[in-house]
Enzyme design. Structure first.
Site, PDB file in Angstrom:
ATOM      1  N   ASP A   1       0.981  -1.181   0.017  1.00  0.00           N
ATOM      2  CA  ASP A   1      -0.103   0.076  -0.125  1.00  0.00           C
ATOM      3  C   ASP A   1       0.995   1.218  -0.008  1.00  0.00           C
ATOM      4  OD1 ASP A   1      -2.073   1.816   0.068  1.00  0.00           O
ATOM      5  OD2 ASP A   1      -2.912   0.766   1.826  1.00  0.00           O
TER       6      ASP A   1
HETATM    7  C1  BGC Z   1      -4.848   3.330  -0.023  1.00  0.00           C
HETATM    8  C2  BGC Z   1      -4.955   2.708  -1.050  1.00  0.00           C
HETATM    9  C3  BGC Z   1      -4.924   3.171  -2.220  1.00  0.00           C
HETATM   10  C4  BGC Z   1      -3.303   3.748  -2.524  1.00  0.00           C
HETATM   11  C5  BGC Z   1      -3.034   4.687  -3.385  1.00  0.00           C
HETATM   12  C6  BGC Z   1      -3.840   4.383  -0.062  1.00  0.00           C
HETATM   13  O1  BGC Z   1      -3.585   5.380   0.851  1.00  0.00           O
HETATM   14  O2  BGC Z   1      -4.947   2.706   1.349  1.00  0.00           O
HETATM   15  O3  BGC Z   1      -6.116   1.908  -0.974  1.00  0.00           O
HETATM   16  O4  BGC Z   1      -4.806   2.546  -3.458  1.00  0.00           O
HETATM   17  O5  BGC Z   1      -3.331   4.743  -1.302  1.00  0.00           O
HETATM   18  O6  BGC Z   1      -4.004   5.738  -3.639  1.00  0.00           O
END
Ligand code: BGC
Length: 778
Positions: free
Chosen positions: A245
């Protein structure tokens, strides 16, 4: 590959080579560079080797492709894309075929934008109704999350675009999400929190899995070898790439060793240098880096082979699909006295700013810039007959916030205070045949990044509801909310309630479709609506303290909890009404080697075409382990024309009957007479059947600490002990064991201790022999 190869030739070589061949031609620095991002949304290219950069973007219910140089979470300049209903709505459709089509449409839009991987679906379990990101998740139940998650992945990947199954794993709250340790016992971890992920990986092979921010039992998901390698790859057979993530990497080198292949977003080269240094100093085996770089190459190859230059999509067709999906996801909670569907000739008061300014998605990384935006008010006006009056009163301010200054000239002047807005709404309600009262959770209360404090609608909306209902009892409440809200304050005083979730850009049209019966509602609750927050399973253990959240409710998540506690709920899991009626008959069940086959005849006994969600729950009333009174093990959405009927077959996979057996660290089906319920909701059981299921052989190694009961139940040791008892000693021991009450008492005695009792037909030496025989490989 050499530096002298031309870019085109390198690209061709790259596409035809195996990932291992490509990696073999790279320098250490190049390999390290392939395992972290170049920017927020792209991976790094290695041009001389023909490795292209690919783009990964959010996700999940639309394509959020930001333009060059924009910030991380900003939506302002992301390209327009269809905002399909977020997962909270899609989950309620219980319709895998529909979700596969939504997935395919997301794939087409990704292709059109040159996006190789769309960051979704999110399939985390809704552990607490307070989780700020519940709108991005499908259900409180792992079967629903797994089946529907698979469908989304299949659809997306059918278009040559990779999914990123997230957030792996146990990311069930936003509070302290970057650090908190989700402390979970093995059974709930496997049977509830990992089960959906396992299904999607095994059924749909997502191109990527995104590891979550949090720790699991003390270890960061991003550097957890058990999670990322033993479970994900060795047990489930995952073949793709694990991406972090965004910002989830704590220790990049430890991450690589654990099975994390790609760090996102870019880390300005800092962690690449750490990786190179770790290889040079011998801390990191270069082979580990080769594997991760190889997966990155394989992903780029997959994307390059599937890319469709010049791809485009039809925004109108996708808007229509978004409307179909939204309408299929609306849940009619209550409908008394035939108040719904509305007659086109009904005079209406539409009350609530949310009817005019919809909330249709949640905030954070999933915020899509929609191609169009329907609102319910206009759609209702378009649908009402020419002479039917439709008046509007805002009732409260924009986004569901309190009154001050939110209203416009049509049904509330700017600057009007809450009292005037309520007075105006009451006047509108009085003059109408039926009131449509739109209530919902204000946008600022629901977002990625933080949890809600409660599940209440805002006090001013509840006061508005009191006043409106007092003025006109024929009030239909229409809800807009990403997380569940408490409906108890008004549920008994209104004839109808529609759970409209957050429905995406075409939600306004979908609400009108359902209100007027153009679409016969078929959504079912994928999560329980509790009477009070204090009744909910994780209430005493959420969001934890000092960096730890203990999942104290164990297996009893969602309806499993409410049913085990025999608690009242406002609306149960699986509930949802139709404008027609369905009858179930001739239900039967058979067990075979692959599981259960349940058959039931379902008839549409009402006057309209409609769709029913037939649900199959199982339980094992006599069991050696803790179990919920019922667990969903199969479902089917069945469309039936008015007056027609058909036999529905639902298969329950044998592996879905298994529990995680902590004695052997493995799945096992317990033998016994299973109860099988064929149901229209978790609390509307239409038929209860039973079926004998054979168990898996679970051979737990015996030790001197094994109890007499365990030893007697063992296929090898049991008969040996019986024989010894029958043959030997002074007869007292066998007599004791023949007395049922005595036997129960002695059954819990460890065999090693009983062996030294006087008069026993076997001593320590015999016990040793017995254990050796029992544990000998068979
Ligand atoms: C989120 C993800 C997301 C990623 C990219 C993170 O903060 O938890 O779900 O895909 O950012 O934006």
């Amino acid at each position: 590959m050499t530096d002298t190869t031309s870019p085109t030739a390198s690209a061709a070589l790259f596409l035809n080579a195996t990932p291992e061949e490509v990696v073999a031609g790279l320098t250490l620095e190049e390999k390290a560079s392939l395992t972290s991002g170049a920017s927020f949304w792209t991976t790094k290219a290695v041009e001389r080797a023909g490795v292209p950069a690919i783009m990964l973007t959010d996700g999940p219910h639309g394509v959020r492709k930001q333009r060059e140089g924009s910030d991380h979470l900003g939506i302002g300049d992301s390209v327009p894309a269809t905002c399909f209903p977020p997962a909270v709505a899609l989950g309620s459709s219980f319709d895998a075929e529909l979700l596969e089509r939504v997935g395919a449409a997301l794939g087409e839009e990704s292709q059109a934008e040159g996006v190789a991987v769309l960051l979704g679906p999110g399939i985390n379990i809704k552990r607490s109704p307070l989780c700020g990101r519940n709108f991005e998740y499908l259900s409180e139940d792992p079967l629903v999350s797994g089946v529907l998650g698979s469908a989304l992945v299949r659809g997306l990947q059918s278009q040559g675009v990779g999914a990123s199954l997230k957030h792996f794993a146990a990311n069930n709250q936003e509070n302290d999400r970057m650090r908190v340790s989700a402390d979970i016992d093995p059974r709930p971890l496997r049977e509830i929190y990992l089960r959906g992920f396992q299904r999607v990986v095994e059924e749909a092979q997502p191109w990527t899995v995104m590891c979550s921010y949090n720790r699991i039992n003390g270890v960061y998901a991003s550097e957890n070898p058990w999670l990322l390698t033993s479970v994900l790859r060795d047990e489930w057979g995952f073949e793709g790439l694990v991406v972090s993530d965004w910002g989830a990497v704590n220790d990049r080198v430890a991450g690589l060793v654990a099975g994390l292949d790609l760090e996102m977003p870019a880390s300005s080269g800092r962690t690449d240098a750490e990786v190179v240094a770790a290889v040079r100093s011998g801390v990191l085996d270069e082979g580990v880096l080769d594997v991760a770089a190889g997966r990155s190459v394989a992903l780029a190859q997959r994307a390059a082979r599937a890319a469709r230059a010049g791809a485009s999509y039809n925004p109108d067709a996708h808007h229509a699909l978004a409307r179909e999906a939204a309408a299929a996801s609306v849940v009619v909670l209550k409908n008394e006295g035939g108040v719904l569907p509305l007659a086109p000739t009904s005079s209406l008061a539409v009350i609530g700013e949310l009817a005019r300014t919809p909330r249709y998605q949640g905030a954070g990384s999933s915020l899509i810039n929609p191609t169009r935006l329907d609102n319910a008010l206009e759609e209702i006006r378009a649908r009402a007959a020419g002479d039917a009056e439709v008046v509007f009163a805002a009732g409260y301010g924009e986004g569901g916030a309190p009154g001050e200054g939110g209203a416009h000239s049509d049904g509330g002047a700017p600057g009007e205070g809450a009292d005037e807005l309520v007075a105006e709404a009451v006047a509108a309600a009085r003059g109408a045949e039926t009131v449509l009262l739109f209530l919902g959770v204000p946008a600022e209360l629901e977002s990625e990044g933080f949890d809600r404090d409660d599940i209440e609608l805002p006090a001013d909306q509840l006061a508005l509801a009191d006043a409106v209902i007092a003025a006109n009892h024929r009030t239909v409440v229409v809800l807009s909310n990403g997380g569940v809200v408490r409906v108890a304050p008004f549920a008994e005083r209104v004839p109808a309630i529609i759970e409209g979730w957050l429905l995406g850009q075409a939600g306004g049209g979908a609400i009108a479709d359902v209100l007027y019966g153009d679409v016969n509602p078929s959504g079912r609750l994928a999560e329980t609506i509790p009477v009070r927050l204090a009744d909910s399973p994780a209430y005493l253990d959420f969001p934890g303290e000092h960096g730890h959240v203990r999942y104290g409710e164990g297996l009893f998540v969602g309806y499993r909890w409410y049913d085990a506690r025999e608690a009242r709920v406002s609306y149960p899991f699986g509930h949802g009404l139709s404008y027609t009626t369905f009858e179930y008959s001739n239900a039967r069940v058979e067990a075979d080697a692959s599981g259960l086959v349940v058959r039931v005849t379902v008839a549409n006994t009402g006057g309209r075409d409609g769709a029913e969600v037939v649900q199959v729950y199982t339980s094992l009333p006599v069991s050696a382990v803790a179990r919920a009174p019922r667990e969903l093990k199969g479902f089917a959405k069945v469309a039936l024309a008015a007056g027609s009927s058909r036999e529905v077959e639902i298969r329950v996979r044998r592996e879905d009957l298994a529990i995680w057996d902590t004695r052997i660290d493995g799945w096992a089906v317990e033998a016994g007479e299973y109860r099988v319920e064929v149901a229209a909701s978790s609390r509307d059981i239409r038929h209860t059947l039973s079926v004998d299921v054979s168990g898996d052989d679970v051979l737990v190694p015996l030790t001197a600490d094994s109890s007499i009961g365990e030893v007697l139940a063992h296929p090898v040791a049991g008969p040996m002990v019986q024989q010894a008892l029958a043959a030997g000693g002074d007869g007292a021991a066998s007599g004791l064991l023949a007395d049922p009450a005595m036997f129960r008492m002695l059954a819990s005695f460890p065999i090693g201790r009983l062996a030294s009792f006087p008069g026993m037909p076997f001593g320590p030496e015999q016990v040793e022999q017995l254990l050796a025989a029992a544990n000998a490989p068979r």
